[in-house]
Motif scaffolding. Structure first.
Motif, PDB file in Angstrom:
ATOM      1  N   ALA A 116       0.832  -1.207   0.000  1.00  0.00           N
ATOM      2  CA  ALA A 116       0.000   0.000   0.000  1.00  0.00           C
ATOM      3  C   ALA A 116       0.868   1.260   0.000  1.00  0.00           C
ATOM      4  O   ALA A 116       0.570   2.237  -0.698  1.00  0.00           O
ATOM      5  N   ILE A 117       1.941   1.226   0.798  1.00  0.00           N
ATOM      6  CA  ILE A 117       2.862   2.369   0.810  1.00  0.00           C
ATOM      7  C   ILE A 117       3.488   2.564  -0.560  1.00  0.00           C
ATOM      8  O   ILE A 117       3.564   3.701  -1.076  1.00  0.00           O
ATOM      9  N   PHE A 118       3.917   1.463  -1.187  1.00  0.00           N
ATOM     10  CA  PHE A 118       4.531   1.591  -2.512  1.00  0.00           C
ATOM     11  C   PHE A 118       3.527   2.113  -3.536  1.00  0.00           C
ATOM     12  O   PHE A 118       3.871   2.960  -4.372  1.00  0.00           O
ATOM     13  N   ILE A 119       2.312   1.599  -3.508  1.00  0.00           N
ATOM     14  CA  ILE A 119       1.302   2.060  -4.476  1.00  0.00           C
ATOM     15  C   ILE A 119       1.079   3.556  -4.334  1.00  0.00           C
ATOM     16  O   ILE A 119       0.975   4.290  -5.332  1.00  0.00           O
ATOM     17  N   GLY A 120       1.030   4.039  -3.083  1.00  0.00           N
ATOM     18  CA  GLY A 120       0.888   5.477  -2.877  1.00  0.00           C
ATOM     19  C   GLY A 120       2.060   6.252  -3.454  1.00  0.00           C
ATOM     20  O   GLY A 120       1.876   7.277  -4.134  1.00  0.00           O
TER      21      GLY A 120
END
Length: 560
Positions: free
Chosen positions: A482-486
């Protein structure tokens, strides 16, 4: 005079690196399959590679101080090829993946899907078993008539799993197998396979040089990739397939830059048509990259938003349709459910009488078709050897007396849900979610109280149905993803707003670099995904990663 001095300095660095490659060739002879881990000079090889990285760093400094990069280009390309040709004939150091590549190539040549049967099933199958399906029988016959292939299939790492590699890479493996003579030795087959990998590796160098010329940047910056010891070790020595995906990814980036940033007069009819063609070709190349290895899919938003903002909705739709169609066609055999109705029909025709005949007396047990469990014989698993991933459940007998031939464990699912290697941030997060294990020392950087972690895992397992031992891994993967997608969408938005191609390539580099950093699998050769774009990274500290990753190989030295 200054330019001549730096050019001589670059040649001296190139020659020193070539000598280092020669030393690597000599030391690699002590890493053959038969040599015990204790007898392998791992520490010496790591020291050599770190020394080569120091020389490589001096070469980069030499290039960046000489503004006229074209004069350096022949030197850079000549030494890059010379280094690779030397290392091509070396024994792969602490690697086994190439056995899987070789086996997958042979499987494709037999017109059999590498996703259907695991190497272990082929290795343990009996050639005289009349119940073998035709495609499995072809693989067994190949095993028996070709000693090289038998050796290869017996050495495949995690042989209980079917292939995990997408069809574009499998096509390259099949080319390597097709160009290998039947009488060739295993060592010759490995060299031929690595030769195919090096074609893509050298192609990356040429594409990078073309991209730098397009942006009117010093072409000498290609030295960052071309002379990188990590690249040479992982491709020319170890023969990792990542060069295939990186080549197509580099091609996609080059086409994109020419379409979006170089074509300035988009309103002109002819120029607009050329821009659209390049956009579509960029989607084609990126789709082939995804079909080689799945990681380039993280770049789709970066390309798509920039095309939408700079070229319009029509070109964005064409790009999306192209990359989606090519990717779907390329990876469908990998992700589609693997069912084989023909095998099921053959097995359902087997009767209890056949079972008695085939298992009576001293006849050997067939691991592909285990005996039907009864009151006197316990159920036996389909896959005979243990795995660090997960145990294979016993095959239940069905009421009609037949037994299904289950497919091997799904390799992609195993990789995504359980595999960890050399992790950093992932290990820190997971360790602070996972309870301490009995019999193991407490992890020093696990700062969350044990009671909290234990309660968290139990509650999460109860709510999600995930086994306790998998909770920490999967939740960590979800959170970091989720952090990477953001981050990826933020960089995609920033890239779409810039008019500087070098800046856009910097965002591409950051996307790949942080995708690697936040993943649970930080294999050194995965960093080669980002190395071609290091020339566009603002911080020089990123260059150090390529050298520090050699320390990964010391784990084998400590283990020995």
């Amino acid at each position: 005079m200054i330019r001549l001095r730096w050019n001589l300095s670059l040649k001296a660095c190139g020659f020193a690196l070539w000598l280092g490659c020669l030393a690597l060739l000599f030391l690699s002879s002590r890493f053959t399959y038969e040599v015990n881990a204790q007898e392998r000079p791992i520490a010496l090889v790591v020291s050599l590679l770190l020394g080569m990285f120091g020389i490589y760093f001096l070469a980069i400094r030499s290039v960046t101080r000489d503004a006229n990069g074209e004069t350096n280009w022949p030197t850079i390309l000549s030494f890059a090829i010379a280094m690779r040709l030397v290392v091509l004939f070396s024994v792969p150091i602490q690697e086994l993946d190439y056995y899987r590549y070789l086996w997958d190539g042979e499987t494709v040549l037999q017109n059999v899907s590498p996703f259907e049967y695991s190497p272990e099933q082929v290795l343990l199958a009996r050639s005289d078993d009349l119940r073998l399906p035709d495609d499995l029988k072809r693989l067994v016959d190949l095993r028996d008539r070709n000693s090289r292939v038998k050796t290869i299939v017996s050495r495949v790492h995690f042989g209980e799993l079917a292939s995990i590699y997408p069809p574009v890479s499998l096509t390259v493996f099949s080319f390597a197998a097709a160009t290998t003579p039947d009488s060739a030795s295993v060592e010759t087959a490995i060299i031929i396979l690595k030769g195919w990998i090096l074609l893509f590796d050298i192609g990356i160098i040429l594409l990078l040089a073309d991209l730098l010329r397009t942006l009117r940047l010093p072409v000498g910056l290609t030295v960052i990739y071309a002379w990188c010891p990590l690249v040479i070790k992982e491709f020319a020595n170890s023969g990792h397939l990542d060069a295939i995906a990186v080549f197509f990814m580099m091609w996609a980036a080059s086409l994109f830059v020419k379409a979006v940033f170089v074509s300035s007069a988009i309103t002109d009819g002819g120029e607009a048509s050329q821009t659209t063609r390049r956009v579509i070709l960029s989607g084609l190349a990126l789709g082939l990259a995804i079909g080689s290895k799945l990681f380039p899919v993280v770049l789709v938003p970066l390309f798509l938003l920039s095309i939408f903002r700079k070229c319009g909705v029509a070109d964005a739709v064409k790009f999306l349709v192209t990359v989606s169609a090519i990717s779907l066609v390329a990876i469908w055999p990998l992700v589609a459910p693997r069912f084989n109705d023909k095998q099921q029909e053959v097995l359902q025709e087997r009767s209890a009488i056949e079972f008695i005949e085939n298992t009576s007396g001293n006849e050997a047990y067939s691991p592909i078709f285990p005996p039907i469990p009864n009151d006197e014989s316990p159920a036996l698993p389909l896959i005979a050897t243990s795995s660090q991933f997960e145990a294979s459940p016993p095959n239940p007998a069905v009421k009609d007396g037949s037994q299904s031939l289950d497919p091997p464990p799904r390799s992609l699912k195993v990789f995504l849900s359980q595999w960890k290697m050399n992790d950093l941030i992932f290990m820190f997060v997971e360790s602070n979610l996972s309870p301490d294990r009995e019999g193991r020392p407490r992890i020093w950087f696990a700062v969350v109280p044990t009671e909290w972690r234990k309660a968290f895992v139990q509650n999460a397992s109860r709510m999600t149905g995930i086994p306790n031992e998998n909770v920490a891994f999967l939740i960590t993967r979800v959170c970091l993803s989720a952090i990477f997608i953001g981050l990826a969408f933020w960089w995609s938005w920033c890239a779409a707003r810039t008019d500087d191609a070098s800046e856009w390539l910097r965002y591409l580099f950051l996307t790949l670099a942080w995708f690697w950093i936040l993943s649970p699998t930080l294999n050194p050769w995965y960093w080669t995904w980002a190395i071609p774009f290091l020339a566009f990274a603002r911080s020089r500290s990123w260059l150090l990663v390529s050298g520090l990753l050699f320390l990964y190989y010391l784990r084998f030295w400590f283990a020995a």
